[in-house]
Design a protein around this motif. Structure first.
Motif, short mmCIF file in Angstrom:
data_model
loop_
_atom_site.label_atom_id
_atom_site.label_comp_id
_atom_site.label_asym_id
_atom_site.label_seq_id
_atom_site.Cartn_x
_atom_site.Cartn_y
_atom_site.Cartn_z
N GLY A 17 0.80 -1.23 0.00
CA GLY A 17 0.00 0.00 0.00
C GLY A 17 0.82 1.27 0.00
O GLY A 17 0.28 2.36 0.13
N ALA A 18 2.14 1.13 -0.13
CA ALA A 18 3.00 2.31 -0.06
C ALA A 18 2.81 3.21 -1.27
O ALA A 18 2.41 2.77 -2.35
CB ALA A 18 4.46 1.89 0.06
N ALA A 19 3.10 4.48 -1.07
CA ALA A 19 3.00 5.46 -2.16
C ALA A 19 4.35 6.12 -2.36
O ALA A 19 5.12 6.31 -1.42
CB ALA A 19 1.95 6.52 -1.82
N LEU A 20 4.62 6.46 -3.61
CA LEU A 20 5.89 7.07 -3.97
C LEU A 20 5.69 8.51 -4.38
O LEU A 20 4.73 8.84 -5.08
CB LEU A 20 6.55 6.31 -5.12
N GLY A 21 6.62 9.37 -3.97
CA GLY A 21 6.64 10.73 -4.46
C GLY A 21 7.39 10.82 -5.78
O GLY A 21 7.74 9.81 -6.39
N GLU A 22 7.65 12.06 -6.22
CA GLU A 22 8.34 12.27 -7.48
C GLU A 22 9.78 11.74 -7.41
O GLU A 22 10.49 11.93 -6.42
CB GLU A 22 8.38 13.76 -7.81
N ALA A 23 10.20 11.07 -8.50
CA ALA A 23 11.56 10.55 -8.56
C ALA A 23 12.56 11.70 -8.61
O ALA A 23 12.28 12.77 -9.14
CB ALA A 23 11.74 9.66 -9.79
N PHE A 24 13.73 11.49 -8.03
CA PHE A 24 14.81 12.46 -8.15
C PHE A 24 16.14 11.71 -8.32
O PHE A 24 16.28 10.58 -7.88
CB PHE A 24 14.87 13.42 -6.96
N THR A 25 17.05 12.37 -8.99
CA THR A 25 18.35 11.77 -9.25
C THR A 25 19.33 12.16 -8.16
O THR A 25 19.36 13.30 -7.71
CB THR A 25 18.90 12.25 -10.62
N ILE A 26 20.11 11.21 -7.72
CA ILE A 26 21.21 11.48 -6.79
C ILE A 26 22.47 11.63 -7.63
O ILE A 26 22.97 10.63 -8.18
CB ILE A 26 21.36 10.35 -5.77
N PRO A 27 22.97 12.83 -7.81
CA PRO A 27 24.09 13.04 -8.73
C PRO A 27 25.34 12.33 -8.25
O PRO A 27 25.60 12.21 -7.05
CB PRO A 27 24.27 14.56 -8.73
N PRO A 130 19.36 1.43 -8.76
CA PRO A 130 20.61 1.66 -9.47
C PRO A 130 20.35 2.22 -10.87
O PRO A 130 19.39 1.83 -11.54
CB PRO A 130 21.24 0.26 -9.56
N SER A 131 21.18 3.15 -11.28
CA SER A 131 21.06 3.76 -12.60
C SER A 131 22.43 3.83 -13.26
O SER A 131 23.34 4.42 -12.69
CB SER A 131 20.47 5.17 -12.48
N PRO A 132 22.58 3.23 -14.44
CA PRO A 132 23.89 3.28 -15.12
C PRO A 132 24.34 4.70 -15.43
O PRO A 132 25.52 5.00 -15.46
CB PRO A 132 23.64 2.48 -16.41
N GLU A 133 23.37 5.60 -15.65
CA GLU A 133 23.70 6.96 -16.04
C GLU A 133 24.14 7.83 -14.85
O GLU A 133 25.10 8.58 -14.94
CB GLU A 133 22.51 7.64 -16.73
N THR A 134 23.43 7.72 -13.74
CA THR A 134 23.69 8.65 -12.63
C THR A 134 24.20 7.97 -11.36
O THR A 134 24.69 8.65 -10.47
CB THR A 134 22.39 9.40 -12.26
N GLY A 135 24.07 6.70 -11.27
CA GLY A 135 24.46 6.00 -10.04
C GLY A 135 23.27 5.54 -9.25
O GLY A 135 23.10 4.36 -8.98
N LEU A 136 22.36 6.48 -8.88
CA LEU A 136 21.17 6.12 -8.11
C LEU A 136 20.02 7.05 -8.45
O LEU A 136 20.21 8.25 -8.66
CB LEU A 136 21.44 6.20 -6.60
N VAL A 137 18.82 6.49 -8.49
CA VAL A 137 17.58 7.25 -8.60
C VAL A 137 16.75 6.92 -7.36
O VAL A 137 16.72 5.76 -6.92
CB VAL A 137 16.79 6.90 -9.88
N ALA A 138 16.09 7.91 -6.77
CA ALA A 138 15.34 7.68 -5.53
C ALA A 138 13.92 8.24 -5.65
O ALA A 138 13.65 9.13 -6.46
CB ALA A 138 16.06 8.33 -4.35
N HIS A 139 13.04 7.69 -4.82
CA HIS A 139 11.68 8.20 -4.65
C HIS A 139 11.41 8.36 -3.16
O HIS A 139 11.76 7.46 -2.38
CB HIS A 139 10.61 7.21 -5.17
N PRO A 140 10.79 9.47 -2.72
CA PRO A 140 10.26 9.50 -1.35
C PRO A 140 9.20 8.42 -1.19
O PRO A 140 8.45 8.13 -2.13
CB PRO A 140 9.64 10.90 -1.24
N LEU A 141 9.13 7.83 -0.03
CA LEU A 141 8.25 6.69 0.21
C LEU A 141 7.43 6.95 1.46
O LEU A 141 7.97 7.36 2.50
CB LEU A 141 9.08 5.42 0.38
N ILE A 142 6.12 6.70 1.36
CA ILE A 142 5.24 6.77 2.53
C ILE A 142 4.56 5.42 2.68
O ILE A 142 3.92 4.92 1.75
CB ILE A 142 4.19 7.88 2.39
N VAL A 143 4.75 4.79 3.83
CA VAL A 143 4.24 3.44 4.04
C VAL A 143 2.72 3.42 4.03
O VAL A 143 2.10 2.56 3.41
CB VAL A 143 4.80 2.86 5.36
N ASP A 144 2.10 4.38 4.72
CA ASP A 144 0.63 4.45 4.78
C ASP A 144 0.22 5.82 4.26
O ASP A 144 0.04 6.76 5.04
CB ASP A 144 0.14 4.24 6.20
#
Length: 341
Positions: A17-27, A130-144
């Motif tokens: 049931g978790a929800a994700l926020g907008e993706a962002f790149t970790i440079p 994991p991202s070959p281009e940038t190293g890591l891509v992340a999303h904020p996560l809310i469990v409920d």
């Protein structure tokens, strides 16, 4: 990773049931990381003589995380909570590429699973991909994501204004929402107050003279004081409510019956509900989420603008107090157009 694939992956690791926020790149640092704006300093944990490079990612800090790249090769990501004392949980458990200490995590992008979730106090968190281009891509996560806190206080200036300025109509409308006694309804009630109250004579004089609006400043201050999870949950609520209203709009649009009192009431309910969402949109925009608000409402508003122009004239809507007040602050909104019919 496609959004549906991400949600399937979350389900597979125990977060259905978790929800994700907008993706962002970790440079990732370049060959000259200092020139890229990274700040080199000693690692916050005892790892021989390694240094780390601070990663300036506001989205990560809002989610409660401090991120650092190591300066040695192969580069690893050091993840630590912004607030001491918060507990980590990693999903899937025993994931490859993860080394945990008491209050830090070391991530190796080269060996991480396709999706890693790091939770803070089993409440909020980040996903890492994991991202070959940038190293890591992340999303904020809310469990409920639908758990806006019940104990969300109404701004003091709202209650004091309602007590000192006689406006029974607005007071009834605000109290109607507050009677539901949950955080979502508190936000709706505050949005109604922000948009639909009539300015006092002193405020009108200040507006004419170009003096800053103290009430708007207090509202913005209140919004910015809300926890990040509350704001993220409200954005998810807004998206869900907009999608639901879009469905209701389609039903009303496909059964036009101007002579039917039930249909006319359904039509009016659509307009009033859209105005509630505008109040919430105003609050969330003040919190810095304007672009996500626009995205949440874009499909609904595109349909509403097309639909409203095809409707027969309903002159009595011009006498609707709520639409009349709303048209002052949203004169171009499709839901306030009937005021001018």
């Amino acid at each position: 990773m496609h959004p549906n694939t991400i949600h399937e992956a979350l389900k597979a690791i125990g977060l259905p049931g978790a929800a994700l926020g907008e993706a962002f790149t970790i440079p990732s640092p370049a060959s000259d990381p200092v020139a890229r704006g990274f700040v080199r300093r000693a690692a916050p944990v005892d790892v021989s003589d390694w240094d780390v490079l601070d990663v300036n990612v506001p989205d990560a800090r809002r989610a409660g995380f401090s991120l650092h790249w190591t300066t040695h090769e192969p580069r690893q990501m050091l993840v630590s909570p912004c607030e001491p004392g918060r507990t980590f949980r990693v999903l899937p458990p025993n994931a490859p590429g993860v080394v945990a200490t008491d209050d830090e995590l070391w991530l190796d992008p080269a060996t991480l699973p396709p999706l890693l979730a790091v939770l803070l106090d089993d409440d909020t968190g980040l996903t890492f991909q994991p991202s070959p281009e940038t190293g890591l891509v992340a999303h904020p996560l809310i469990v409920d994501p639908l758990a806006i806190p019940d104990a969300l206080d109404v701004p003091r200036h709202v209650t004091s204004w309602l007590q000192s300025v006689p406006d029974p109509w607005l007071d009834d409308l605000v109290q109607e929402a507050l009677a539901l006694d949950d955080g979502w309804s508190t936000l709706i009630a505050t949005g109604r107050f922000v948009r639909l109250r009539e300015p006092t004579d002193d405020e009108l004089a200040a507006i004419r003279s170009g003096t800053p609006n103290d009430t708007s400043a207090r509202e913005s201050e209140w919004v910015r004081s809300l926890p990040a999870k509350t704001l993220e949950s409200a954005l998810i609520h807004l998206q869900t409510a907009a999608e639901h209203l879009h469905g209701t709009l389609d039903e009303v649009a496909n059964s036009v019956a101007p002579d039917n009192p039930t249909w006319r009431q359904s039509f009016l309910d659509v307009l009033h509900t859209r105005d509630d969402l505008e109040g919430l949109a105003l609050i969330l925009t003040a919190a810095g989420s304007g672009e996500r608000v626009k995205m949440a409402l874009s499909a609904l508003d595109a349909a509403g603008e097309t639909w409203i122009r095809a409707l027969p004239t309903l002159p009595e809507l011009a006498d609707d107090e709520r639409l009349s007040r709303a048209s002052v602050v949203s004169p171009l909104g499709w839901w306030t157009e009937p005021v001018d019919w």
